[in-house]
Write an enzyme that holds these catalytic residues in place. Structure first.
Site, PDB file in Angstrom:
ATOM      1  N   ARG A 139       0.832  -1.212   0.000  1.00 28.83           N
ATOM      2  CA  ARG A 139       0.000   0.000   0.000  1.00 28.83           C
ATOM      3  C   ARG A 139       0.866   1.261   0.000  1.00 28.83           C
ATOM      4  NH1 ARG A 139      -1.129   1.567   5.721  1.00 28.83           N
ATOM      5  NH2 ARG A 139      -0.178   0.007   7.075  1.00 28.83           N
ATOM      6  N   GLY A 140       0.190   2.401  -0.156  1.00 30.10           N
ATOM      7  CA  GLY A 140       0.824   3.708  -0.004  1.00 30.10           C
ATOM      8  C   GLY A 140       1.953   3.962  -0.990  1.00 30.10           C
ATOM      9  N   ILE A 141       2.982   4.615  -0.467  1.00 31.29           N
ATOM     10  CA  ILE A 141       4.104   5.047  -1.304  1.00 31.29           C
ATOM     11  C   ILE A 141       4.851   3.835  -1.866  1.00 31.29           C
ATOM     12  CG2 ILE A 141       6.332   6.253  -1.210  1.00 31.29           C
ATOM     13  CD1 ILE A 141       5.071   8.126   0.942  1.00 31.29           C
ATOM     14  N   ARG A 191       3.998  -7.624   4.861  1.00 31.17           N
ATOM     15  CA  ARG A 191       3.383  -8.427   5.935  1.00 31.17           C
ATOM     16  C   ARG A 191       2.057  -9.038   5.517  1.00 31.17           C
ATOM     17  NH1 ARG A 191       3.490  -4.885  11.334  1.00 31.17           N
ATOM     18  NH2 ARG A 191       2.265  -3.518   9.992  1.00 31.17           N
ATOM     19  N   ASP A 238       8.305  -9.556   8.762  1.00 26.11           N
ATOM     20  CA  ASP A 238       8.147  -8.346   9.562  1.00 26.11           C
ATOM     21  C   ASP A 238       9.530  -7.723   9.694  1.00 26.11           C
ATOM     22  OD1 ASP A 238       8.000  -6.623  11.971  1.00 26.11           O
ATOM     23  OD2 ASP A 238       5.972  -7.454  12.116  1.00 26.11           O
ATOM     24  N   TYR A 257       9.633   9.178  15.628  1.00 25.40           N
ATOM     25  CA  TYR A 257       9.624   9.082  14.161  1.00 25.40           C
ATOM     26  C   TYR A 257      10.743   9.941  13.552  1.00 25.40           C
ATOM     27  CZ  TYR A 257       7.585   9.309   9.420  1.00 25.40           C
ATOM     28  OH  TYR A 257       7.370   9.245   8.065  1.00 25.40           O
ATOM     29  N   LYS A 287      13.974   8.765  11.315  1.00 24.42           N
ATOM     30  CA  LYS A 287      14.114   9.187   9.916  1.00 24.42           C
ATOM     31  C   LYS A 287      15.376   9.996   9.666  1.00 24.42           C
ATOM     32  CE  LYS A 287      10.470   7.259   8.124  1.00 24.42           C
ATOM     33  NZ  LYS A 287      10.606   6.237   7.087  1.00 24.42           N
ATOM     34  N   ILE A 304       2.288  13.343   1.949  1.00 25.94           N
ATOM     35  CA  ILE A 304       1.820  12.613   0.770  1.00 25.94           C
ATOM     36  C   ILE A 304       0.428  12.074   1.087  1.00 25.94           C
ATOM     37  CG2 ILE A 304       2.445  10.801  -0.890  1.00 25.94           C
ATOM     38  CD1 ILE A 304       4.710  12.902  -0.423  1.00 25.94           C
TER      39      ILE A 304
HETATM   40  P1  NDP Z   1       1.575   3.375   4.901  1.00 24.89           P
HETATM   41  O1  NDP Z   1       1.218   3.392   6.353  1.00 24.89           O
HETATM   42  O2  NDP Z   1       0.521   3.543   3.874  1.00 24.89           O
HETATM   43  O3  NDP Z   1       2.412   2.045   4.550  1.00 24.89           O
HETATM   44  C1  NDP Z   1       3.462   1.626   5.381  1.00 24.89           C
HETATM   45  C2  NDP Z   1       4.048   0.352   4.816  1.00 24.89           C
HETATM   46  O4  NDP Z   1       5.042  -0.122   5.732  1.00 24.89           O
HETATM   47  C3  NDP Z   1       3.001  -0.758   4.704  1.00 24.89           C
HETATM   48  O5  NDP Z   1       3.290  -1.562   3.598  1.00 24.89           O
HETATM   49  C4  NDP Z   1       3.227  -1.522   5.989  1.00 24.89           C
HETATM   50  O6  NDP Z   1       2.799  -2.851   5.967  1.00 24.89           O
HETATM   51  C5  NDP Z   1       4.739  -1.456   6.074  1.00 24.89           C
HETATM   52  N1  NDP Z   1       5.173  -1.812   7.416  1.00 24.89           N
HETATM   53  C6  NDP Z   1       4.893  -1.161   8.561  1.00 24.89           C
HETATM   54  N2  NDP Z   1       5.411  -1.808   9.611  1.00 24.89           N
HETATM   55  C7  NDP Z   1       6.022  -2.917   9.113  1.00 24.89           C
HETATM   56  C8  NDP Z   1       6.739  -3.987   9.687  1.00 24.89           C
HETATM   57  N3  NDP Z   1       6.947  -4.088  11.005  1.00 24.89           N
HETATM   58  N4  NDP Z   1       7.239  -4.947   8.870  1.00 24.89           N
HETATM   59  C9  NDP Z   1       7.035  -4.886   7.538  1.00 24.89           C
HETATM   60  N5  NDP Z   1       6.360  -3.901   6.933  1.00 24.89           N
HETATM   61  C10 NDP Z   1       5.861  -2.922   7.717  1.00 24.89           C
HETATM   62  O7  NDP Z   1       2.695   4.488   4.794  1.00 24.89           O
HETATM   63  P2  NDP Z   1       3.175   5.416   3.580  1.00 24.89           P
HETATM   64  O8  NDP Z   1       3.042   4.730   2.288  1.00 24.89           O
HETATM   65  O9  NDP Z   1       2.560   6.722   3.794  1.00 24.89           O
HETATM   66  O10 NDP Z   1       4.705   5.553   3.980  1.00 24.89           O
HETATM   67  C11 NDP Z   1       5.736   4.808   3.356  1.00 24.89           C
HETATM   68  C12 NDP Z   1       7.073   5.366   3.822  1.00 24.89           C
HETATM   69  O11 NDP Z   1       7.133   6.760   3.519  1.00 24.89           O
HETATM   70  C13 NDP Z   1       7.256   5.253   5.339  1.00 24.89           C
HETATM   71  O12 NDP Z   1       8.608   4.952   5.616  1.00 24.89           O
HETATM   72  C14 NDP Z   1       6.900   6.640   5.821  1.00 24.89           C
HETATM   73  O13 NDP Z   1       7.533   6.942   7.032  1.00 24.89           O
HETATM   74  C15 NDP Z   1       7.423   7.501   4.679  1.00 24.89           C
HETATM   75  N6  NDP Z   1       6.790   8.805   4.589  1.00 24.89           N
HETATM   76  C16 NDP Z   1       5.431   8.961   4.404  1.00 24.89           C
HETATM   77  C17 NDP Z   1       4.887  10.228   4.313  1.00 24.89           C
HETATM   78  C18 NDP Z   1       3.453  10.469   4.076  1.00 24.89           C
HETATM   79  O14 NDP Z   1       3.043  11.634   4.063  1.00 24.89           O
HETATM   80  N7  NDP Z   1       2.621   9.469   3.884  1.00 24.89           N
HETATM   81  C19 NDP Z   1       5.738  11.411   4.419  1.00 24.89           C
HETATM   82  C20 NDP Z   1       7.118  11.150   4.601  1.00 24.89           C
HETATM   83  C21 NDP Z   1       7.615   9.885   4.665  1.00 24.89           C
HETATM   84  P3  NDP Z   1       1.325  -3.271   6.544  1.00 24.89           P
HETATM   85  O15 NDP Z   1       0.342  -2.883   5.486  1.00 24.89           O
HETATM   86  O16 NDP Z   1       1.451  -4.725   6.771  1.00 24.89           O
HETATM   87  O17 NDP Z   1       1.138  -2.473   7.814  1.00 24.89           O
END
Ligand code: NDP
Length: 245
Positions: free
Chosen positions: A23-25, A45, A59, A151, A155, A184
């Site tokens: 998901r996400g980025i 995960r 994980d 956090y 970072k 984002i």
């Molecule tokens: P999301 O919360 O949408 O996604 C986070 C991702 O990290 C998911 O795939 C999640 O898996 C995975 N994850 C979390 N914990 C674990 C773990 N213990 N083991 C394996 N996978 C894990 O976040 P974003 O897409 O928004 O963020 C992605 C990155 O970008 C992050 O590092 C975030 O800090 C960084 N970021 C995001 C910003 C934003 O505005 N959104 C801004 C700046 C940086 P699962 O689905 O299983 O939880």
């Protein structure tokens, strides 16, 4: 998966691992590399993955599981040539209320989890004398943010990591860079109260949050052949929010 260079690329497909591509980025980054014709895998995960992405479950907090997931991917696709360490979490609360667990868990996923991945891929990269490592940080790591001591610490530490990797392995054809997104449009920012979102937008010169694709474009560039002389750099994708930091 194509065996020859896809249209629009000038190289053979590379083995790319993006952590957290469900998901996400991370999802957007993985989709971009698939579209560029690369062989893309993720360590994740749960959840569903974009078409064309090979998944291995682990994980980030579990070293042995992370190592096993890389082994699974490499058995299928070959040695990892590009790593995008994207998986990350927040556990926001004000400093005086932040527990040891709140602090430790965020560091374990965002910083130590990234370390586990970088350590695992560099052996093969040194052997191949080639590698592209991209660490997903945040504007918050450089700018600071109330309620995000854990956090932000996790970072900003990625900058020291990328620069140390660059100094250790820069002569082996390996680059290691940080991409620092601002706000984002993802689940992470959707969870913020609307008033907080509006306050942030007012502070961003671009006047808006970014789409995940805008981060993916920067990641693709810094992992490309055109960026082979860029290493230890912090590339902001933040609409100007963190300028000078
Ligand atoms: P999301 O919360 O949408 O996604 C986070 C991702 O990290 C998911 O795939 C999640 O898996 C995975 N994850 C979390 N914990 C674990 C773990 N213990 N083991 C394996 N996978 C894990 O976040 P974003 O897409 O928004 O963020 C992605 C990155 O970008 C992050 O590092 C975030 O800090 C960084 N970021 C995001 C910003 C934003 O505005 N959104 C801004 C700046 C940086 P699962 O689905 O299983 O939880």
């Amino acid at each position: 998966m194509t065996e020859t260079a896809a249209p629009g690329t000038t190289h053979e497909p590379r083995v790319v691992v993006v952590t957290g591509a469900n998901r996400g980025i991370g999802r957007s980054i993985a989709e971009r590399f698939v579209a560029a014709g690369e062989k893309v895998a993720t360590i994740y995960r749960s959840g569903d993955l974009p078409a064309g992405v090979l998944g291995a479950v682990a994980d980030m907090r579990d070293s042995a599981a992370v190592d096993a997931a890389f082994a699974e991917i490499e058995a299928e696709l070959g040695p990892v040539q590009v790593l995008v360490a994207n998986a990350g979490i927040t556990k926001d609360t004000l400093l005086m209320r932040m527990s040891d667990e709140d602090f430790a868990e965020v560091l374990d996923v965002n910083l130590t989890g990234t370390f586990r991945c970088v350590r695992r891929v560099t052996k093969g990269m040194v052997r191949a004398r080639y590698g592209r490592i991209v660490l997903i940080s945040s504007v918050v790591g450089l700018y600071g943010s109330p309620g995000q001591v854990n956090y932000a610490a996790s970072k900003s530490a990625l900058v020291g990591m990328a620069r140390s990797v660059t100094r250790e392995l820069g002569s082996r054809g390996i680059t290691c860079n940080v991409v620092a997104p601002g706000y984002i449009d993802t689940a992470m920012t959707a969870a913020l109260p609307e008033a907080t979102q509006d306050k942030y937008k007012a502070a961003i010169p671009a006047g808006r949050f970014a789409q995940p694709e805008e981060v993916a474009a920067a990641v693709e560039f810094v992992a490309s052949e055109s960026a082979s002389y860029i290493s230890g750099a912090v590339i902001p994708v933040d609409g100007g929010l963190g300028m000078g930091h």
